[in-house]
Design a protein around this motif. Structure first.
Motif: not given
Length: 413
Positions: A154-170
């Motif tokens: 479940s932590t890995t799911m949230l890490v994936g979500a956090t990274l995705a939200a952070g790098v989408s625009v870059p």
């Protein structure tokens, strides 16, 4: 359906049905790579919604459906998964769902609004299958550490979500292809997960009965009965559903609430990102604590009270208390997710029972969650403010405490 106390009369004697691989490390790597995909393609779209709306000429309501549709179809697709798993085996079902997820990501970026929503439907169904399959796999492969492993994935799911939200625009700027290139790139991560999962398919044994009844046992789990007749299963489903509704409502509207009360939009975005980051800690630590407890009533009530506290701060001091609310809500939301998933493995006696309970709880949970963002937005539009929507979320947080108190009993479905 009969409900039994776990310590006194274990109703199920598990039969190990692990894959024939010599070491569980490869299975763990596959589970984590799959989990990394399970929220990333949803979180990646949030920073780009405004650009998508402008590009396709969508209304505000139609834009809101971009995030609501996948959540809705997670609830619709969840009940189908146990049947698929029984027929084809968990390994094949997970691989098919990961490949379907990648296909949905690509369909979503085709040049039409219809394709956008069709891709959202495919993504929602694929994630539903993975949501239901993973607790059963964790219980099967790591029966002595099921709660701890639930925290890890479940932590890995949230890490994936956090990274995705952070790098989408870059990523959009780096690839130079606009929002379609940025969102389409996430299909590569699904391909990596599918390749990592392939050895499980090649080495998996044929599906076997997941459990045999112990002498005199008559539980629904052992008999293959439906959890839909179990009050305990409904309490677990209610806890998951209300907790998910709170999460998705605040994901959709928390930055807007802060901005509408005078906070700079850039700072509102940072507060929201910080809250998401704190969720990772809650998702990891709470299932670890749950696995060490016979009863998790106090833990479930604590998560609900923290949710209520954070929402109350947003209601009473949305700007001055924003960072405090973000911290408390991050712990509560991540912890509630991890605890709801841990309930699935702690309240069942076999992988098959976990799959059935997972199908029910996630169906009910995501159907409830899908109503949150739309309902909060409708109340805001009706009243012209955020007091009523936040007050209703506050009341729902207290309802989650009642459901969690029942779900935390030391019994099995």
């Amino acid at each position: 359906m009969a409900v039994t106390r776990t310590p006194q009369s274990p109703a199920v004697t598990a039969v190990r049905t692990r894959t024939s691989l010599a070491h569980p490390a490869l299975m763990l790597a596959g589970i984590l790579l799959v989990a990394l995909n399970m929220r990333a393609c949803l979180a990646a779209i949030s920073p780009l919604v405004g650009e998508i709306q402008h590009s396709l000429g969508l209304s505000a309501t139609a834009s809101g459906l971009i995030t609501t549709v996948p959540v809705l179809f997670q609830g619709v697709g969840a009940p189908l998964t146990p049947r698929l798993t029984r027929r084809f085996g968990a390994e094949r079902v997970v691989l098919g769902a990961v490949l379907t997820l990648g296909a949905g990501v690509l369909v979503r970026v085709l040049p039409s609004a219809a394709a956008l929503y069709a891709g959202c439907v495919v993504i929602g169904v694929a994630i539903a299958v993975l949501n239901v399959s993973m607790p059963s796999l964790v219980k099967r492969e790591f029966p002595d550490r099921a709660a701890a492993m639930t925290g890890v994935y479940s932590t890995t799911m949230l890490v994936g979500a956090t990274l995705a939200a952070g790098v989408s625009v870059p990523l959009e700027h780096a690839l130079g292809g606009g929002w379609r290139a940025s969102l389409g790139a996430w299909s590569l991560l699904t391909l990596v997960a599918a390749l990592a999962w392939l050895p499980q398919l090649l080495h998996a044994r044929r599906p076997q009965p997941a459990a045999v009844p112990a002498a005199g046992a008559t539980t629904g789990a052992a008999a293959g009965g439906s959890p839909w007749r179990s009050p305990l299963a409904w309490q677990i489903s209610a806890f998951m559903g209300i907790s998910s509704l709170l999460v998705y409502s605040l994901v959709a509207w928390m930055p807007t609430v802060l901005a509408d009360h005078g906070m700079d939009r850039g700072e509102a975005g940072l507060v929201f990102a910080f809250s998401n980051l704190v969720q990772v800690a809650g998702a990891f630590l709470v299932p670890l604590l749950a696995g060490r407890m016979g009863r998790q009533r106090a833990l479930a009530a604590t998560m609900a009270v923290l949710n209520a506290t954070g929402i109350a701060v947003l209601l009473l001091a949305p700007v001055g208390g924003a960072w405090a609310a973000a911290t408390v809500l991050g712990v509560a939301q991540g912890g509630s997710l991890g605890l709801a998933l841990a309930f699935i493995v702690l309240r069942t006696g076999s992988p098959a029972g976990a799959a059935r309970l997972s199908g029910m709880s996630q169906s009910v949970g995501y159907l409830l969650a899908a109503a949150g963002p739309v309902g909060a937005g409708a109340l805001h539009q009706l009243t012209g403010g955020w007091d009523l929507p936040l007050a209703l979320l506050l009341a729902l947080a207290l309802a989650a405490a009642a459901a969690g108190w029942g779900a935390g009993r030391d019994r099995t479905v």
